[in-house]
Design a protein around this motif. Structure first.
Motif, PDB file in Angstrom:
ATOM      1  N   TYR A 154       0.781  -1.122   0.007  1.00  0.00           N
ATOM      2  CA  TYR A 154       0.096   0.119  -0.090  1.00  0.00           C
ATOM      3  C   TYR A 154       1.031   1.198  -0.032  1.00  0.00           C
ATOM      4  O   TYR A 154       2.187   0.938   0.156  1.00  0.00           O
ATOM      5  CB  TYR A 154      -1.156  -0.077   1.196  1.00  0.00           C
ATOM      6  CG  TYR A 154      -0.403   0.052   2.600  1.00  0.00           C
ATOM      7  CD1 TYR A 154      -0.252  -1.122   3.369  1.00  0.00           C
ATOM      8  CD2 TYR A 154      -0.095   1.138   3.214  1.00  0.00           C
ATOM      9  CE1 TYR A 154       0.411  -1.237   4.459  1.00  0.00           C
ATOM     10  CE2 TYR A 154       0.416   0.907   4.576  1.00  0.00           C
ATOM     11  CZ  TYR A 154       0.835  -0.133   5.030  1.00  0.00           C
ATOM     12  OH  TYR A 154       1.211  -0.142   6.341  1.00  0.00           O
ATOM     13  N   GLY A 155       0.250   2.400   0.009  1.00  0.00           N
ATOM     14  CA  GLY A 155       0.888   3.654  -0.279  1.00  0.00           C
ATOM     15  C   GLY A 155       2.408   3.839   0.505  1.00  0.00           C
ATOM     16  O   GLY A 155       3.380   3.998   0.278  1.00  0.00           O
ATOM     17  N   ALA A 156       2.290   3.565   1.715  1.00  0.00           N
ATOM     18  CA  ALA A 156       3.413   3.811   2.853  1.00  0.00           C
ATOM     19  C   ALA A 156       4.411   3.096   2.596  1.00  0.00           C
ATOM     20  O   ALA A 156       5.652   3.206   2.547  1.00  0.00           O
ATOM     21  CB  ALA A 156       2.841   3.966   4.362  1.00  0.00           C
ATOM     22  N   MET A 214      -9.732  -0.160  -1.000  1.00  0.00           N
ATOM     23  CA  MET A 214      -9.660   0.680   0.260  1.00  0.00           C
ATOM     24  C   MET A 214      -9.638  -0.509   1.285  1.00  0.00           C
ATOM     25  O   MET A 214     -10.450  -1.429   1.304  1.00  0.00           O
ATOM     26  CB  MET A 214     -10.640   1.664   0.545  1.00  0.00           C
ATOM     27  CG  MET A 214     -10.507   2.904  -0.447  1.00  0.00           C
ATOM     28  SD  MET A 214      -8.799   3.517  -0.410  1.00  0.00           S
ATOM     29  CE  MET A 214      -8.638   4.309   0.992  1.00  0.00           C
ATOM     30  N   TYR A 246       0.845   8.415  -5.821  1.00  0.00           N
ATOM     31  CA  TYR A 246      -0.518   8.261  -6.053  1.00  0.00           C
ATOM     32  C   TYR A 246      -1.083   8.678  -7.526  1.00  0.00           C
ATOM     33  O   TYR A 246      -1.726   7.917  -7.850  1.00  0.00           O
ATOM     34  CB  TYR A 246      -1.249   9.094  -4.991  1.00  0.00           C
ATOM     35  CG  TYR A 246      -1.382   8.230  -3.834  1.00  0.00           C
ATOM     36  CD1 TYR A 246      -2.431   7.002  -3.538  1.00  0.00           C
ATOM     37  CD2 TYR A 246      -0.661   8.425  -2.656  1.00  0.00           C
ATOM     38  CE1 TYR A 246      -2.578   6.723  -2.476  1.00  0.00           C
ATOM     39  CE2 TYR A 246      -0.452   7.697  -1.575  1.00  0.00           C
ATOM     40  CZ  TYR A 246      -1.700   6.741  -1.538  1.00  0.00           C
ATOM     41  OH  TYR A 246      -1.793   6.078  -0.320  1.00  0.00           O
ATOM     42  N   SER A 255      -8.093   4.611   6.525  1.00  0.00           N
ATOM     43  CA  SER A 255      -7.612   3.278   5.913  1.00  0.00           C
ATOM     44  C   SER A 255      -6.533   3.532   4.958  1.00  0.00           C
ATOM     45  O   SER A 255      -5.998   4.337   4.677  1.00  0.00           O
ATOM     46  CB  SER A 255      -8.921   2.973   5.110  1.00  0.00           C
ATOM     47  OG  SER A 255      -9.755   4.087   4.593  1.00  0.00           O
ATOM     48  N   LYS A 256      -6.144   2.176   4.715  1.00  0.00           N
ATOM     49  CA  LYS A 256      -4.939   2.021   3.328  1.00  0.00           C
ATOM     50  C   LYS A 256      -5.485   1.998   2.022  1.00  0.00           C
ATOM     51  O   LYS A 256      -6.648   1.387   2.095  1.00  0.00           O
ATOM     52  CB  LYS A 256      -4.052   0.946   3.774  1.00  0.00           C
ATOM     53  CG  LYS A 256      -3.514   0.901   5.020  1.00  0.00           C
ATOM     54  CD  LYS A 256      -3.053  -0.434   5.401  1.00  0.00           C
ATOM     55  CE  LYS A 256      -2.626  -0.556   6.758  1.00  0.00           C
ATOM     56  NZ  LYS A 256      -1.929  -1.868   7.134  1.00  0.00           N
ATOM     57  N   ARG A 257      -4.754   2.326   1.110  1.00  0.00           N
ATOM     58  CA  ARG A 257      -5.240   1.958  -0.351  1.00  0.00           C
ATOM     59  C   ARG A 257      -4.236   1.001  -0.723  1.00  0.00           C
ATOM     60  O   ARG A 257      -3.023   1.051  -0.925  1.00  0.00           O
ATOM     61  CB  ARG A 257      -4.832   3.336  -1.252  1.00  0.00           C
ATOM     62  CG  ARG A 257      -5.378   3.007  -2.851  1.00  0.00           C
ATOM     63  CD  ARG A 257      -5.227   4.437  -3.512  1.00  0.00           C
ATOM     64  NE  ARG A 257      -5.755   3.968  -4.832  1.00  0.00           N
ATOM     65  CZ  ARG A 257      -5.434   4.892  -5.792  1.00  0.00           C
ATOM     66  NH1 ARG A 257      -5.055   6.145  -5.562  1.00  0.00           N
ATOM     67  NH2 ARG A 257      -6.130   4.498  -6.919  1.00  0.00           N
TER      68      ARG A 257
END
Lengths: 110, 240
Positions: A21-23, A59, A43, A70-72
């Motif tokens: 996910y993003g992070a 999500m 993103y 929440s996470k993507r």
């Protein structure tokens, strides 16, 4: 063909598997390339790759360690794997015979 | 200093889609970004998103096709209303030869005032519906004439051409909130506006270009009818 950053992102996401996910993708790219990635670049690239059908995102549930946010989540599709393979093969082909690929490179200082 | 930056980052992130806002703020919290770095990242994403939107036709259609002509015409109508009011109720005022008013009486002034409110509200609603996330472009293009044109309304201040701003902003807010109007109300409003406009026009009190200001009202009717068809009788939030 993929761009360089698109390839890095797909490779990082594929390596992270269920934890992509993003992070985590951002940290993975920073750790392996030493390059800081802005959230904007990350993103917008994820969006572009998803539009091309190379990634799938959704999500997740909100978690307390992220302040209830929440996470993507990201998953590489079969088409994404194929595009990454093609990019890697192209880089390997074009690098054949290059000095830096044969460990004979000598760095000169100006 | 850091304490200020986080709320600023969160505030800036409000211009993003809710799911994206959640994901990026969560990411920034998780990796322990400092407030200023978080703010920088959020602003960077907003700029990229805006650049993406500006590459599409929609914000330019809203700005150049609706915002600019509507605001310019509404400035003219505001000036007309302000000048007619001055002429009728303060006859001692020395008028500029440029005043956009002739011999309108109280009835035509009231009609103009009704049209000013209705035109402004419907134009604002349409602008917000068309370019929700690039409203600043529409606003910049719409209000550009105010900075360029002198309007020659002395002794009235130049600000009198901004009478339309409050109903316009209300229309924008309703458009942003996605307020749905029942088809009956939208139709009633559009017919009333058209009727009043015909009356004003046949009395020589309107500029021909002002007919263009009816487009948002009839657009609203088509949207209300379409929405009602899709959602059934429970679809409207405003009473008929």
């Amino acid at each position: 063909m993929l761009g360089e950053f698109e390839y890095l992102l797909i490779t990082a996401a594929a390596g992270l598997g269920e934890e992509a996910y993003g992070a985590t993708i951002r940290e993975e790219i920073a750790a392996t390339t030493g390059r800081n990635v802005s959230i904007g670049a990350l993103y917008t690239t994820i969006d572009r790759l998803e539009q091309k059908g190379l990634l799938k995102t959704w999500m997740s549930e909100a978690t307390p360690q992220r302040g209830g946010r929440s996470k993507r989540m990201v998953r590489v599709t079969a088409k994404g794997v194929q595009a990454a393979k093609e990019f890697y093969a192209a880089v390997m082909r074009v690098s054949r015979g290059a000095k830096w690929a044969t460990s004979e490179v000598r760095v000169t200082r100006d | 200093m850091t304490n200020i930056a986080w709320p600023m980052a969160e505030f800036a992130a409000r211009s993003l889609e809710p799911t994206e806002r959640d994901a990026i703020l969560g990411d920034l919290i998780e990796v322990g970004e400092t407030g200023w770095s978080a703010l920088q990242n959020v602003l960077g994403l907003i700029i990229l998103r805006q650049a993406q939107l500006l590459r599409t036709l929609r914000p330019w259609v809203a700005g150049l096709g609706v915002g600019l002509p509507s605001c310019y015409l509404l400035m003219g109508v505001s000036a007309s209303v302000a000048c007619t009011y001055e002429r009728l109720f303060k006859p001692q005022v020395v008028r500029s030869p440029w005043w956009p008013t002739a011999n309108e009486g109280i009835l035509l002034l009231l009609c103009h005032f009704f049209l000013l409110l209705a035109w402004s509200w419907t134009a604002g609603y349409l602008c917000a519906s068309l370019s929700r996330r690039t409203l600043w472009v529409t606003a910049a293009l719409g209000f550009a004439p105010w900075f360029i044109d002198n309007f020659h309304l002395a002794p009235l201040p130049k600000s009198c051409v901004l009478l339309f701003v409050i109903p316009l902003v209300l229309g924008v807010l309703h458009g942003l909130q996605g307020t749905r109007i029942s088809p009956l109300l939208a139709l009633f409003l559009a017919i009333a506006m058209t009727g009043v406009m015909i009356f004003c026009w046949t009395n020589g009190a309107l500029w021909n270009f002002n007919w263009a200001l009816l487009v948002p009202a009839w657009y609203l009717v088509s949207v209300a009818l379409r929405t009602a068809e899709q959602m059934g009788p429970e679809g409207s939030r405003l009473p008929a």
